[in-house]
Enzyme design. Structure first.
Site, PDB file in Angstrom:
ATOM      1  N   PRO A 118     -11.373  10.403  -1.198  1.00 41.90           N
ATOM      2  CA  PRO A 118     -12.367  11.200  -1.940  1.00 41.90           C
ATOM      3  C   PRO A 118     -11.714  12.476  -2.470  1.00 41.90           C
ATOM      4  O   PRO A 118     -11.275  13.317  -1.690  1.00 41.90           O
ATOM      5  CB  PRO A 118     -13.434  11.513  -0.892  1.00 41.90           C
ATOM      6  CG  PRO A 118     -12.942  11.002   0.401  1.00 41.90           C
ATOM      7  CD  PRO A 118     -11.637  10.324   0.232  1.00 41.90           C
ATOM      8  N   ASP A 134      -7.410  15.505  -0.756  1.00 44.38           N
ATOM      9  CA  ASP A 134      -8.116  14.398  -0.111  1.00 44.38           C
ATOM     10  C   ASP A 134      -9.109  14.993   0.887  1.00 44.38           C
ATOM     11  O   ASP A 134      -8.705  15.572   1.900  1.00 44.38           O
ATOM     12  CB  ASP A 134      -7.083  13.493   0.593  1.00 44.38           C
ATOM     13  CG  ASP A 134      -7.722  12.273   1.229  1.00 44.38           C
ATOM     14  OD1 ASP A 134      -8.961  12.254   1.401  1.00 44.38           O
ATOM     15  OD2 ASP A 134      -6.968  11.323   1.548  1.00 44.38           O
ATOM     16  N   HIS A 135     -10.389  14.831   0.615  1.00 47.29           N
ATOM     17  CA  HIS A 135     -11.392  15.490   1.451  1.00 47.29           C
ATOM     18  C   HIS A 135     -11.515  14.852   2.834  1.00 47.29           C
ATOM     19  O   HIS A 135     -12.163  15.398   3.726  1.00 47.29           O
ATOM     20  CB  HIS A 135     -12.750  15.486   0.735  1.00 47.29           C
ATOM     21  CG  HIS A 135     -13.608  16.674   1.077  1.00 47.29           C
ATOM     22  ND1 HIS A 135     -13.541  17.335   2.283  1.00 47.29           N
ATOM     23  CD2 HIS A 135     -14.554  17.348   0.352  1.00 47.29           C
ATOM     24  CE1 HIS A 135     -14.409  18.335   2.307  1.00 47.29           C
ATOM     25  NE2 HIS A 135     -15.034  18.367   1.132  1.00 47.29           N
ATOM     26  N   ARG A 136     -10.908  13.698   3.017  1.00 46.91           N
ATOM     27  CA  ARG A 136     -10.881  13.144   4.366  1.00 46.91           C
ATOM     28  C   ARG A 136     -10.007  14.008   5.263  1.00 46.91           C
ATOM     29  O   ARG A 136     -10.224  14.137   6.459  1.00 46.91           O
ATOM     30  CB  ARG A 136     -10.288  11.721   4.361  1.00 46.91           C
ATOM     31  CG  ARG A 136     -11.137  10.687   3.654  1.00 46.91           C
ATOM     32  CD  ARG A 136     -10.409   9.352   3.626  1.00 46.91           C
ATOM     33  NE  ARG A 136      -9.111   9.481   2.950  1.00 46.91           N
ATOM     34  CZ  ARG A 136      -8.273   8.465   2.772  1.00 46.91           C
ATOM     35  NH1 ARG A 136      -8.577   7.265   3.247  1.00 46.91           N
ATOM     36  NH2 ARG A 136      -7.137   8.645   2.141  1.00 46.91           N
ATOM     37  N   VAL A 152      -8.646  17.281   4.286  1.00 42.94           N
ATOM     38  CA  VAL A 152      -8.713  18.721   4.070  1.00 42.94           C
ATOM     39  C   VAL A 152     -10.127  19.093   3.626  1.00 42.94           C
ATOM     40  O   VAL A 152     -10.737  18.385   2.824  1.00 42.94           O
ATOM     41  CB  VAL A 152      -7.709  19.120   2.966  1.00 42.94           C
ATOM     42  CG1 VAL A 152      -7.793  20.601   2.679  1.00 42.94           C
ATOM     43  CG2 VAL A 152      -6.302  18.731   3.378  1.00 42.94           C
TER      44      VAL A 152
END
Lengths: 401, 361
Positions: free
Chosen positions: A195, A372-374, A376
């Site tokens: 994401p 990458d929102h997974r 960070v």
């Protein structure tokens, strides 16, 4: 029919350009007669024939770059197959073939007009079982596309990475292979698994430009390319010290986040082959001069199309300079296996409000960070981007990292 | 230091105060034959590289006289340590050139039995073989094979190296040791003017032969394109060595007419005029002219030419017949007597290899 494959004449060469043929179809050659001159990355080289016999086909054109291992010439029998449209030849002489309309020739040779096609196209026609005489060419010379169209084989090509093939309706169909294919697969994998969040900051980089000008004049940096990209690369390495989460990998298999020990910085380069991202391993441990040298070498290698797969693997963070194309910013897609990518926009003179509320002309650019929102959250991503921006605003701050 | 010359480039004999060629016309014809065969081996191998059959080839073109003249001065029980370019030396020692092709095809690491032909495998490490030769020479002394006065017994060793190698510490150490211990070594330097692209002016301020003075051994400069002179000078030097009078440094002044190797492009670092000037000093042409003057019949030259053609055809065929290398055999050559670890590693390699091949099938 024996074919001579392009040899590696210089310890590890991968390709060579056909400079000039010394023989024509129909010539008779002896073993070790010089048949062609090629140019490699190292030198001009004459190639001797490994076979004796009649040249039946030249499988590459002058000016064409051929991969090592591909056949370039056929020497030996099977003459008829290559001469579609000809009747059997009466003469057995091995002299160079003359034009067909010779008074003494048998009648059928006079009346049958030989379809014109370049040797590689003739070879292709033979391979595909296409009769060149049956093709109605648009121009004087039958093209590869016309042969492929006749064979009903759209979209399949032997060589050439970028040029497309025009089909009947004028659309261009480009086969997806090589770098294009690799890029496409990587982007899809990244875009639909990680994401993405993208953040921007627009900033005054006049002091960075001053630093670049100063370093360019510095004798220690003579011979290496000093550019804003170099300073941004250094700023990334410094900012990652404070926010190592951006230098991490989402390991889906074991559900772990792997924070990488060193920064392996990918630097995206646009090449004739397409997008290539050579990686500078251990960029965080390098001095600015070493970094400049590494960037220069890797991008030069990439532009020459010689980047090895190993040089493109193992990256932990990527820098892409889209500013060179004259645009302000974008939303970069993360390289699979990494957690962040920073895009540097074009650096231009813009009106800027300074500390005294005066509007002054300054060097201004936009940085865009995708992460990458997974791995960070906004906090770390923003801190990292702000740190990079702060260093570029005032490179002196680098001392504090 | 004028080089010793016995035949001019035009094929005329000259005389020298100290050196003379002791052979008759038949002996010169025999040398001529070896010169032509050496060149044919070289031309054929060069072409085989361009055919894609060899990974690499260092051409000997232009240096045939230095190699043939010196190697033919050896006796059967003398021993040679060659470089990777000394195809003519290997030829004169009776080594089948197919062995050389195999090395440069990457099909085997060496090949022939050095003891059988009294010539070591080609040394790729620049200059290291001068130390090997010195050690071998010391061995001859310790075994009492030097200076006994018995021609069947007394032996010498010859080390080949280039002008570039003279800048290697190994070569200085070898010259020094051999001089101090009077080892029976002939140091035969083929000064072909270039160490890849570096000219000899960048190796030494004085003629290479003159450097012998500092080490305390005689130095002789010889026309390296004159096979008779090379033979005469080397024969004398080898005899001194066998007699226990110590080492000699011979500098054969020659020229590498071709590239350093098939990967090199010499036009980038030297002029066409320079190459042309050396072309006029061709080592084979002058012997042919000399033989014609001295009455060798035309049939002889035709015969040698036919023999060379047959050799060329045989080598082309032989090259393609060289078997693919078996990597597992490497382990057999690590130790004279294999160790447990070595045998284990070999077994592991074979298991790994078979696993891969099995999965492919």
């Amino acid at each position: 029919m024996p074919e001579f494959n392009l040899p590696d004449v210089g310890e590890g060469l991968t390709e060579a350009e056909i400079v000039s043929w010394r023989v024509s179809v129909g010539d008779t050659v002896q073993v070790n007669d010089v048949i062609v001159e090629i140019e490699t990355a190292k030198s001009l080289v004459e190639l001797p024939s490994p076979f004796a016999g009649e040249v039946t086909a030249l499988l590459a054109s002058e000016g064409e770059t051929i991969e090592v291992g591909r056949p370039i010439i056929a020497i030996g029998e099977e003459r008829q197959a290559m001469l579609v449209g000809y009747g059997p030849r009466a003469e057995t002489s091995a002299r160079r073939r003359r034009a067909p309309a010779v008074a003494a020739s048998p009648p059928d040779e006079v009346t049958v007009s030989r379809p014109l096609a370049k040797p590689p196209v003739r070879k292709l026609a033979k391979d595909l079982g296409v009769d060149l005489a049956a093709i109605h060419a648009a121009g004087a010379i039958i093209t590869r596309a016309e042969v492929e169209a006749a064979a009903g084989r759209h979209g399949e090509r032997g060589a050439g990475a970028t040029e497309g093939m025009t089909s009947g309706d004028g659309d261009v169909r480009i086969p997806v292979k090589g770098v294009r294919k690799a890029t496409a697969e990587a982007m899809v994998r990244s875009a639909f698994t990680a994401p993405h969040v993208t953040e921007w900051v627009t900033l005054d980089v006049s002091r960075t430009m001053e630093l670049v000008a100063r370093l360019k004049a510095d004798r220690a940096f003579a011979g290496v390319k000093v550019s804003p990209t170099l300073v941004v690369a250094k700023a990334i390495c410094l900012a990652l010290r404070r926010t190592p989460e951006l230098n991490a990998q989402w390991d889906d298999e074991v559900r772990e986040i792997v924070v990488k020990r060193s920064v392996n910085l990918g630097v995206a380069a646009a090449t004739e082959r397409g997008l290539v991202v050579p990686v500078i391993h251990g960029a965080d441990a390098m001095s600015l001069l070493d970094l400049a040298t590494a960037i220069g070498e890797l991008t030069a290698t990439a532009r020459e199309g010689r980047t090895q797969p190993a040089q493109m693997s193992g990256g932990t963070f990527t820098l892409t300079n889209i500013g060179v194309f004259g645009v302000d910013g974008g939303t970069p897609i993360i390289n699979p296996g990494e957690s962040g990518i920073l895009a540097l926009g074009s650096i231009e003179r813009r009106p800027w409000v300074d500390e005294n509320d005066a509007v002054v002309a300054r060097w201004v650019t936009t940085l865009a960070l995708s992460f990458d929102h997974r791995v960070v959250d906004g906090e770390q991503g923003s801190r990292f981007l702000a740190d990079v921006a702060a260093i570029l605003r005032d490179p002196g701050l680098a001392l504090t990292y | 230091m004028n080089p010793v010359q016995l035949v001019t480039p035009a094929g005329d004999r000259t005389t020298h105060a100290e050196y003379a060629f002791e052979g008759d016309r038949a002996a010169i014809e025999s040398l001529f034959r070896d010169l032509v065969m050496t060149r044919r081996v070289d031309v054929e191998a060069f072409a085989l590289q361009r055919h894609g059959e060899l990974g690499l080839w260092p051409p000997v073109l232009g240096q045939e006289a230095a190699q043939v003249g010196s190697a033919r001065a050896m006796r059967d029980h003398d021993f040679a340590f060659p470089t990777y370019r000394d195809h003519g030396v290997a030829w004169c020692r009776g080594v089948d050139p197919t062995w050389l092709l195999g090395i440069f095809r990457g099909s085997w690491l060496g090949g022939w039995d050095p003891a059988e032909h009294q010539i070591a495998l080609p040394n790729i490490i620049i200059g290291a073989q001068t130390l090997h030769a010195t050690g071998y020479g010391m061995g001859l002394v310790l075994e009492g094979l030097v200076g006994t006065g018995d021609p069947e017994r007394d032996s010498a060793v010859i080390a080949y190296f280039g002008d570039g190698a003279t800048s290697q510490g190994d070569v200085s150490e070898a010259l020094d040791w051999a001089a101090v211990y009077q080892a029976p070594v002939v140091f035969f330097c083929e000064n072909n003017q270039y160490a890849i692209s570096v000219p000899v002016e960048r190796q030494t301020r004085v003629p290479i032969a003159q450097r012998a003075d500092g080490f305390g051994l005689p130095g002789v400069r010889v026309d390296g394109n004159d096979v008779l002179a090379c033979h005469a000078v080397t024969e004398r030097a080898l005899q001194r060595a066998r007699d226990g009078q110590g080492p000699t440094l011979v500098e054969a002044v020659t020229y590498r007419m071709g590239a350093h190797t098939t990967s090199d492009d010499p036009t980038r670092y030297r002029d066409a005029a320079e190459v042309e000037a050396w072309q006029a000093k061709d080592p084979i042409e002058r012997v042919r002219l000399l033989l014609v003057t001295e009455g060798t019949p035309a049939a002889f030259f035709a015969e040698v030419e036919a023999e060379a053609d047959a050799l060329g055809a045989r080598l082309r065929e032989a090259c393609r017949q060289i078997p693919e290398p078996e990597l597992a055999e490497l382990f057999d050559h690590v130790f004279v007597e294999s160790t447990i670890e070595n045998r284990q590693q070999k077994a592991e390699h074979i298991a790994w290899r078979d696993a891969i091949e099995g999965s492919v099938a």
